[in-house]
Design an enzyme around this catalytic site. Structure first.
Site, short mmCIF file in Angstrom:
data_model
loop_
_atom_site.label_atom_id
_atom_site.label_comp_id
_atom_site.label_asym_id
_atom_site.label_seq_id
_atom_site.Cartn_x
_atom_site.Cartn_y
_atom_site.Cartn_z
N LYS A 106 -58.10 -23.45 -36.71
CA LYS A 106 -58.53 -24.73 -37.31
C LYS A 106 -58.40 -25.21 -38.90
O LYS A 106 -57.31 -24.73 -39.22
CB LYS A 106 -60.04 -25.14 -36.96
N HIS B 157 -56.84 -30.77 -27.52
CA HIS B 157 -58.04 -30.31 -28.05
C HIS B 157 -58.99 -31.34 -28.25
O HIS B 157 -58.63 -32.38 -28.75
CB HIS B 157 -58.01 -29.41 -29.17
N GLU C 139 -60.93 -32.02 -30.49
CA GLU C 139 -61.11 -32.75 -31.62
C GLU C 139 -60.31 -33.67 -31.90
O GLU C 139 -60.26 -34.64 -32.72
CB GLU C 139 -61.27 -31.52 -32.82
#
Length: 290
Positions: free
Chosen positions: A48, A130, A132
């Site tokens: 990340k 993903h 996010e």
């Protein structure tokens, strides 16, 4: 075949041994077939937006010195600005992924990264879909599916993420949400040979909560059944479905035992070399079950 073995050495292989050879042969054939169809374990580390040059140098050193089981595909996804550093210092045993890519060819798209650029610097994989990116950046199912198709067309392999939020699980919509996200990929992906699906329940990502092995297995089995019904039986049997969501060195063993869990996509624990190695080596639980 058993007759040939026995006849070739009749003086050493009396008839009473023929049945034993038959049993051995049948068991050998069974396990060879099992191993043929057993999917290669896969563990990805999503770093990340974490790290500095110094911390990443330390992490790469830990990974380089780790003892990893051979029959596991291992991938790490550093922040884009550190991909080149990692690529030039990490052992070839571990492949490199990007955390994102653009929907098409590069150009006047400020802040984006094209699949061509990722291939140029040695990336083999990209993480797409993903949560996010979905829930913070606002990418929708069809946009993500188009990104996946373009990445595959440029010879990147993809880790295709799906997963429900807590309110969706509590409302009994887990399958509906995951299947809709899968459809976003299926609408645009023509070949699944280079696709790994990552089921990551949003409520378990970075929260310390983790789906129980039974909860994860239930969704993985449902995803495989959806692929069988909506794509093909071949794709369903050959596509790896990995679990993500607060996976760590303590819970990975129990999760790995489940039939339809083919590996992990790891967040925070992938920033700790020794713990990430434990997760990679949880493949041994698959061997025990086999």
């Amino acid at each position: 075949m058993i007759n040939k073995i026995c006849n070739a050495g009749s003086c050493l292989c009396p008839s009473k041994w023929k049945k034993i050879f038959s049993i051995i042969f049948l068991f050998s054939t069974y396990f060879n077939i099992f191993n043929f169809f057993c999917l290669q374990f896969f563990v990805g580390g999503n770093w990340k937006c974490n790290g500095t040059k110094d911390s990443i140098k330390k992490l790469v050193g830990e990974l380089n010195s780790a003892t990893l089981e051979n029959d596991v595909d291992v991938v790490v996804a550093p922040p884009f600005v550190y991909i080149d550093q990692v690529k030039n210092s990490l052992v070839d045993r571990i492949e490199i992924s990007s955390q994102n890519s653009w929907i098409g060819k590069g150009g006047a798209f400020t802040g984006e990264i094209s699949a061509e650029q990722l291939v140029d610097i040695g990336c083999k994989w990209v993480i797409l879909g993903h949560s996010e990116r979905r829930h913070i950046i606002g990418e929708d199912d069809q946009f993500i599916g188009k990104k996946a198709a373009y990445a595959l067309s440029q010879n990147l392999k993809i880790i295709a993420c799906i997963g429900e939020k807590l309110d969706e699980r509590e409302a009994g919509k887990t399958f509906d949400v995951c299947f809709q996200q899968l459809k976003g990929f299926a609408d645009h992906v023509s070949s699944w040979a280079n696709v790994v699906i990552a089921y990551e329940p949003v409520w378990a990502i970075g929260t310390g909560k983790v789906a129980t092995p039974e909860q994860a297995q239930e969704v993985h089995a449902a995803v495989r059944d959806w692929l069988k019904k909506n794509v093909s039986a071949e794709v369903a049997s050959e596509t790896r479905i990995i679990y993500g969501g607060s996976v760590n060195g303590s819970n990975c063993m129990d999760l790995a035992k489940k039939e339809d869990i083919d590996g992990f996509l790891v967040g925070g624990a992938s920033l700790k070399g020794p713990e990430f190695a434990i997760i990679v080596n949880s493949v041994t639980e698959k061997k025990v079950i086999a």
